[in-house]
Design an enzyme around this catalytic site. Sequence first.
Site, PDB file in Angstrom:
ATOM      1  CG  ASP A  73      30.351  44.606  19.468  1.00 49.76           C
ATOM      2  OD1 ASP A  73      29.204  44.931  19.814  1.00 49.76           O
ATOM      3  OD2 ASP A  73      31.266  44.405  20.285  1.00 49.76           O
ATOM      4  CD  GLN A  92      25.611  45.098  20.581  1.00 50.67           C
ATOM      5  OE1 GLN A  92      25.798  46.253  20.950  1.00 50.67           O
ATOM      6  NE2 GLN A  92      26.537  44.381  19.960  1.00 50.67           N
ATOM      7  CB  SER A 129      27.930  44.091  23.577  1.00 46.99           C
ATOM      8  OG  SER A 129      28.442  45.140  22.782  1.00 46.99           O
TER       9      SER A 129
END
Length: 293
Positions: free
Chosen positions: A206, A281, A231
């Site tokens: 991430d 993502q 995110s």
Amino acid sequence: MNPALKELLDLLDLEQIELDIFRGRSPAEQIQRVFGGQVAAQALVAAGRTVPAERAVHSLHAYFIRPGDPSVPIVYHVDRVRDGRSFTTRRVTGIQHGKAIFSMSASFHIHEEGLAHQAVGMPAVPPPEEVPTIQERLQAVVGDDPNWRDLLSRPRPVDLRYVNGLPWGSGEGETGATEQSVWFRYDEGLPDDPLIHVVLAAYASDFTLVDTVLLAHGLSWRSPRMTATASLDHAMWFHRPFRADQWMLYHQETPWAGNARGLARGQMFTASGELAVSVVQECLIRVSDVTKL
């Protein structure tokens, strides 16, 4: 083991407070919200502790619902959705202040022999030993600025090395670069438990995906045009065993951005070129004035 990695492993060692209910904390740092990779990693630990060790994680699909509050613990509730002969499914909800901040479904699979192929090769990039550390990259940008001295000297839990340079090293730059590669590795000596290595890869996954979308538009975290980033959802597929304390190349690309959102895809390769993990993502990106690529 450096103190930052030890602290991270402590954060991932969740407290079990009831059957299928776990509690995690955040670092004692002055941060506005909990790092998404931490929440995903802790949720995966919670799920993994309800699954037999011989069943390895093969995928996860997660949604970041609300910003996490770093000042209070996160309670993780695990729902044992299914225990089949070959697959195990878990649903995990992260809760703060009585509300869900994170939701994840994770699937675990026994080892089975079957068809195998790898159609994509690892990009040709310099080896990690020839790529400057993030501290060296940052030092070249900020020089002797005393405001950055603490950040430069602070131990990091993972060694990240940007092959193409820091995408957030300057305010704004040229547009058009839709790919980037990052080497990463944790300190040697991690436990042999495969779940730990999967969880640490989820944590590292991430860090740089939003960067990839910003890079395509010549933007960075330091750009004055940036008003909000976050995110939104995160998916990972784990294809083969690997060790997070050995070098892995994280190659990322962004095929699309629009409607204040951006999509980024990533592939993690072992140093020998084996595809170990695939990542996708979608992120929220808001800017004060919009310029299309």
